[in-house]
Scaffold this active site. Structure first.
Site: not given
Ligand code: PEP
Ligand code: MG
Length: 581
Positions: A191, A433, A457, A504
């Site tokens: 992140h 995911e 993920d 995404c």
């Protein structure tokens, strides 16, 4: 001059002086002192407290101006701890009696506080441990001459070099002064890397020893396009990179001309090209880069850098503002995806051996129903002001989806009985995911309005590759045949049940892989606004038939590497400039 290769995570070239931040886990020196040094050590302690207090007041002011009072109030707890007489006297006593240096005395006393607090049978007080930890780290850094606040108070432009940067570090960075950043650890989908792209700062992670190999003041070239750091370059190298930088800016200027063009293939097959955002402040960038909406609004950052939880009202205002500013474009709001590599300062969460396999995202929300419902009520209320959709992260099975939907229905009922308006038809989707969700997407598809494949993920869980671990980043292969098969399965199951399927994850930001995704039948691509024009250019450079043929042929190869090579070669023949850029 040395060059160090890492993982490029945010494009652009930066040239500047290095600012090296030291590791978070401070090693506290333990020294015996003579009687004559006692007054000096006590004075050092008092200076450290004064300096820390001044810093906290400064941060509180800055955060209050930039993010509002609610965010700055957490620092009041820090100030209270700084003024705690018992704590101060205990430290001074320890210095005098044990004849040890201040830093050591302080770290020992604060340990006793941690232990005492963790035993208290009161959740609120237990949660204050996070404040004590935060402030004690700051005091220790000041006593030992180390500080991270420097990031918010930079006077001149620098390239930040650190062992690691947390999403909260990057959130307070003085954006106009940070030319780029480079870290020892981290993978392309950590992140912190995602944050770099959202701040539009060139960045490289996974450099292994960069924080040791570079010393403060070294001149550094950070090539975020290729993941290369050049330390103390010679004048010719600087000149060459300045030219590259110019070229990069020129390419981006050219790409920006695509803003008002449609994201469609040469034969008119339209793809919804939308943006991922972390902060509402990114909306101007989303619109400037020509997105047709927001495909992923990560809401976790709301909960970071604060010691309380965001209220329903505060969230409602933010979602409403995003909905209104993006209207009539759609905005997919993802519910809280806490855990993994995103931790909240306000909640003292248990330590987990495998946080990415643990109490994360929807699993957390389904047990902290209070937090989940507060967020969903806010999203529902905001839905009236634009085109909002809600999306649950990390769904592993249909029971979780049903539980979440049940709670959403409770929120709807509550709002109806209060007479509060909301969009009764707001679409509900899930992120795919986890392999179990991909493989049972035929079941899930019957109970949702859309799927969005979270490839970050999905790759992590399918290939068993920790997405933040730089040591195994080379195994993180979006083109692994297993990933292609899973994506194809999800698209087929989605379409067979009449719902749209988007992606995404960061994979869709790679123009060549974006063509592959279109060929696999993906209806929409959501990616960082910064990268979006490049993806649009790629989509516009091929026919749908070509993309489909490419995807079909890819299945004939046995390894991710072969597939990647095949795609690169084929695109090089068809659209050479995509590869060159
Ligand atoms: C993903 O996993 O691909 C995704 C988009 O979600 P995040 O990166 O926030 O986990
Ligand atoms: Mg995810």
């Amino acid at each position: 001059m040395i060059s160090i290769q890492g993982i490029p995570v945010s494009p652009g070239i930066a040239i500047g002086k290095a600012l090296v931040l030291h590791r978070e886990d401070l090693v506290v020196p333990n020294r015996l002192i003579g009687d004559e040094q006692i007054p000096q050590e006590i004075a050092k302690f008092e200076d450290g407290l004064t300096k820390t207090r001044a810093e906290i007041l400064g941060i509180r002011r800055k955060i209050s101006q930039e993010l509002g009072r609610e965010h700055s109030d957490i620092f009041n707890a820090h100030l209270l701890i700084l003024e705690d007489r018992t704590l101060i006297e205990d430290v001074i006593l320890k210095v005098k009696e044990d004849k040890v240096n201040t830093e050591y005395a302080f770290s020992q006393v604060i340990q006793r506080y941690f232990q005492a607090f963790s035993k208290i049978d009161d959740e609120y007080l237990r949660e204050r441990i996070a404040d004590i930890k935060d402030i004690s780290r700051r005091i220790l850094q000041n006593l030992m001459g180390e500080t991270r606040d420097i990031l918010g108070k930079l006077k001149e432009p620098v390239i930040v070099i650190a062992h690691d940067l947390s999403p909260s570090d990057t959130a307070v960075m003085a954006r106009d002064k940070v030319l780029g950043f480079a870290t020892d650890v981290g993978g392309p989908t950590s992140h912190t890397a995602i944050m770099a792209r959202s701040l539009e700062i060139p960045a490289i992670v996974g450099l292994d020893r960069i924080s040791k190999d570079v010393v403060p003041g070294d001149v550094v070239i950070l090539d975020g396009n290729h993941g290369l750091i050049v330390v103390n370059p010679d004048p010719e190298t600087i000149e060459r990179y300045r030219l590259d930088e110019k070229k990069f800016i020129e390419i981006n200027r050219e790409l920006s001309k695509l803003k008002d063009f449609k994201a469609e293939t040469l034969d008119g097959h339209a793809v919804k090209l939308v943006a991922n955002i972390e902060f509402p402040t990114e909306i101007p960038s989303v619109l400037a880069h020509g997105a047709d909406g927001i495909g992923l609004y990560r809401t976790e950052y709301f909960y970071l850098n604060r010691n309380d939880l965001p209220s329903e009202e505060e969230q409602f205002e933010a979602y409403k503002s995003v909905a209104e500013r993006m209207n009539p474009y759609p905005v997919v709001v993802r519910t809280l995806d806490l855990g993994g590599d995103k931790f909240l300062s306000s909640l003292e969460l248990p330590y987990e051996m495998n946080p990415f396999l643990g109490w994360r995202a929807i699993r957390f929300c389904l047990t902290r129903v209070d937090i989940f419902k507060t967020q969903m009520r806010a999203i529902l209320r905001a839905s009236k002001y634009g085109n909002l959709k809600i999306m649950y992260p990390l769904i592993a099975n249909v029971q979780e989806l049903r539980q979440a939907n049940q709670l959403l229905e409770e929120c709807r009922q509550e709002l109806r009985s209060d007479g509060t308006a909301f969009d009764e038809k707001m679409e509900v989707g899930v992120m795919i995911e986890i392999p179990s969700a991909a493989l049972t997407s035929d079941i899930l598809a019957k109970e949702v309005d859309f799927f969005s494949i979270g490839t970050n993920d999905l790759i992590q869980y399918s290939l068993a590759i920790d997405r933040v671990n730089e040591k195994i980043a080379y195994l993180y292969e979006p083109t692994h045949p297993a990933i292609l098969k899973l994506i194809k399965t999800v698209v087929q199951n989605g379409h067979a049940n009449g719902i749209w399927v988007g992606t995404c994850g960061e994979m869709s930001g790679d123009p060549i892989l974006a063509i592959l995704l279109v060929g696999l039948g993906i209806d929409g691509i959501s990616t960082s606004p910064l990268i979006l024009p490049k993806v649009k250019k790629a989509i516009r450079a091929v026919t749908y038939e070509q993309a489909k043929e490419l995807a079909e042929t890819a299945f004939r190869f046995s390894t991710g590497e072969e597939i990647r090579h095949f795609l690169d070669e084929r695109i090089r023949e068809a659209v050479p400039e995509l590869i060159e850029e």
